[in-house]
Scaffold this motif. Sequence first.
Motif, mmCIF file in Angstrom:
data_model
loop_
_atom_site.group_PDB
_atom_site.id
_atom_site.type_symbol
_atom_site.label_atom_id
_atom_site.label_comp_id
_atom_site.label_asym_id
_atom_site.label_seq_id
_atom_site.Cartn_x
_atom_site.Cartn_y
_atom_site.Cartn_z
ATOM 1 N N UNK A 258 0.795 -1.232 0.000
ATOM 2 C CA UNK A 258 0.000 0.000 0.000
ATOM 3 C C UNK A 258 0.822 1.273 0.000
ATOM 4 N N UNK A 259 2.099 1.185 0.336
ATOM 5 C CA UNK A 259 2.943 2.380 0.295
ATOM 6 C C UNK A 259 3.014 2.937 -1.125
ATOM 7 N N UNK A 260 2.734 2.092 -2.129
ATOM 8 C CA UNK A 260 2.786 2.512 -3.527
ATOM 9 C C UNK A 260 1.433 3.007 -4.031
ATOM 10 N N UNK A 261 0.397 2.961 -3.200
ATOM 11 C CA UNK A 261 -0.951 3.333 -3.628
ATOM 12 C C UNK A 261 -1.109 4.860 -3.642
ATOM 13 N N UNK A 262 -2.123 5.305 -4.367
ATOM 14 C CA UNK A 262 -2.501 6.716 -4.329
ATOM 15 C C UNK A 262 -3.152 7.035 -2.985
ATOM 16 N N UNK A 263 -3.334 8.326 -2.717
ATOM 17 C CA UNK A 263 -3.968 8.719 -1.465
ATOM 18 C C UNK A 263 -5.372 8.159 -1.325
ATOM 19 N N UNK A 264 -6.156 8.196 -2.400
ATOM 20 C CA UNK A 264 -7.516 7.668 -2.347
ATOM 21 C C UNK A 264 -7.545 6.167 -2.132
ATOM 22 N N UNK A 265 -6.603 5.450 -2.753
ATOM 23 C CA UNK A 265 -6.536 3.998 -2.578
ATOM 24 C C UNK A 265 -6.139 3.649 -1.142
ATOM 25 N N UNK A 266 -5.172 4.353 -0.593
ATOM 26 C CA UNK A 266 -4.780 4.116 0.797
ATOM 27 C C UNK A 266 -5.936 4.409 1.740
ATOM 28 N N UNK A 267 -6.691 5.444 1.434
ATOM 29 C CA UNK A 267 -7.828 5.795 2.274
ATOM 30 C C UNK A 267 -8.869 4.684 2.288
ATOM 31 N N UNK A 268 -9.079 4.046 1.150
ATOM 32 C CA UNK A 268 -10.043 2.942 1.090
ATOM 33 C C UNK A 268 -9.556 1.725 1.878
#
Length: 252
Positions: A170-180
């Motif tokens: 998840x460190x590679x995810x976008x902000x919205x993806x991490x939020x989900x």
Amino acid sequence: MSVFTPQPITHGAAGQSSATALPLRVRNLHKTFTLHVLGGKHVPAFHDVSFDAPAGGFLGIAGASGSGKSSLLKCIFRTYLADSGSVTWNLTDGSEIDLVQATDDEVLDIRRDEIGYVSQFLRPMPRVTAIDLAARPLVERGMERAEARERIADLFARVRLPRDLWDGLPVLFSGGEQQRVNLVRALAVAPRLLLLDEPTASLSPDLQAEVVTLIGEARDRGTTLVGVMHDTDLLNRLSDQVIVLDQGRRVA
């Protein structure tokens, strides 16, 4: 800023009187930060804040940026330690505990078993995939890993996290993806109290609608919610009552 007119709470947990059940009571809470890099300067976060959160209801916290909303949530969760005041939480056995005075071990136990927190930001663990990160609280509660991953997969699908990301870091995810990921991690364990700090800030309108549905389902199961959102219209729509902070003080 528009302010919601409180309506009677109608979403109390089964078997409880929603008018009298108060699992969370905040009294005269105060927090000031000391900035050592600025020579010990004291910066007040909020002062003398009090409110009650009825069981199965949604209490919203509104106010301009810098008014102390997120700091207040973090003091309830005990990420920050309040300087004074009390945060009284009713445990499942009927006893009460002041989260301001509780030991670190007591706070960790309560977080694991009863209280969830959704921030705008995810704190990923090194070399732990998104699905295992979200499933970890379920495993810590005794669920088999395969079953936990299956439950998380269902929720990841609902918030439309792309399937090829589930086993990614998840460190590679976008902000919205991490939020989900953060939201699913908190909702999966069905906490008695869920603290929400801008849970829809980085989401598109269609994803926001699905998250609102998930929050509503948690509420229908009896979860008490306390939430901070800059979207006043959405906060008013979700909340039974909204309190307003201005420069760290409750003004409504």
